[in-house]
Design an enzyme around this catalytic site. Structure first.
Site, short mmCIF file in Angstrom:
data_model
loop_
_atom_site.label_atom_id
_atom_site.label_comp_id
_atom_site.label_asym_id
_atom_site.label_seq_id
_atom_site.Cartn_x
_atom_site.Cartn_y
_atom_site.Cartn_z
N SER A 27 4.37 2.71 -4.00
CA SER A 27 3.88 1.31 -3.43
C SER A 27 4.83 0.55 -2.86
CB SER A 27 3.02 0.72 -4.50
OG SER A 27 3.74 0.39 -5.48
N HIS A 237 6.07 -6.71 -5.64
CA HIS A 237 6.40 -5.87 -4.41
C HIS A 237 7.05 -6.63 -3.52
CE1 HIS A 237 3.24 -3.36 -6.65
NE2 HIS A 237 3.58 -2.55 -5.73
#
Length: 256
Positions: A27, A237
């Site tokens: 991801s 992230h």
């Protein structure tokens, strides 16, 4: 990095005249954190603001294959992503490893627990898993990449430290002990990745020097997302700036 390890069919673009770039990874190589997706229902969670997409857009004469998928482990990369490499591949980025040790589970637990010791114990278990199981898995993965793309330049992409030690995250912020433990886990991951990359003859892209001034609690322009209750899978992230100003800039410094 996300907990789920769903791997969906990949999207590719036809190779062009000046070689082919294949992006492999989890991801961190796709769109969680940017909140901008090609299709929000696609479990791979790809989008236009990621460093592989941005690099491909800057090099339109190079073919591009996006094999990366949110949730991927090294096993997923070997089984579903590396088969998309071909002998004419000229550039590969590989960013995988965090899901093998359940890193996001560890980070989320540190946010939710009120006990520093519980958080730190979880981080230590993840570090042990990285040293014991991830290291040989990465060696196997990198070997498979080289076998499938014997002439390609391969860049192994690392993970940033998440927190500034001594910074301010407000009343609900973690302790410095917890932040230090999480940063140490990122350091262990990067050290293992760098060592296995060097053994394979690959280049290691270390994002920490660029990302450190933009870590969580730095009080400046942050390049990673914190725990986001409305979108848990966006948490921890790189955001759009992290992809553009952090990862892409570093990749361009390697590839030209």
């Amino acid at each position: 990095m996300v907990v789920a390890a769903t791997v969906a069919p990949t999207a590719t673009a036809a190779p062009k005249a000046d070689g082919k770039y294949v992006a492999i990874g989890d991801s961190y190589a796709v769109a969680p954190g940017t909140r901008t997706y090609d299709n929000p229902d696609d479990p791979c969670r790809r989008g236009p603001l990621t460093y592989p997409r941005l690099w491909a857009a800057q090099h339109p004469a190079t073919g591009f294959v996006e094999a990366s998928c949110s949730g991927a482990t090294t096993a997923d990369v070997v089984s579903t992503q590396i088969p998309q490499l071909t002998a004419d591949t000229t550039l590969v980025t590989v960013q995988v490893g965090g899901n093998d040790v359940g890193f996001v589970d560890v980070l989320t637990n540190c946010i939710l627990t009120i006990d520093d010791a519980d958080c730190i114990a979880g981080v230590e278990l993840a570090k042990q898993a990285a040293q014991g199981a991830l290291s040989p898995a990465l060696a196997q993965t990198y070997g498979a990449v080289r076998a499938a793309a014997p002439s390609a330049k391969v860049v192994v992409v690392g993970y940033p430290r998440l927190y500034k030690i001594g910074g301010s995250c407000g009343i609900f912020g973690l302790s410095d002990a917890e932040r230090s433990a999480m940063n140490s886990a990122a350091d262990v991951l990067n050290d293992i990745m760098a060592s296995r990359a060097a053994e394979a003859g690959f280049t290691f892209l270390d994002p920490r020097p660029a990302f450190d001034p933009h870590a969580l609690c730095s009080g400046g322009s942050e390049w990673v997302t914190s725990l986001e209750w409305d979108k848990i899978n966006e948490s921890y992230h790189p955001n759009a700036a992290g992809h553009r100003d952090g990862y892409l800039a570093a990749l361009n410094s390697i590839t030209g």
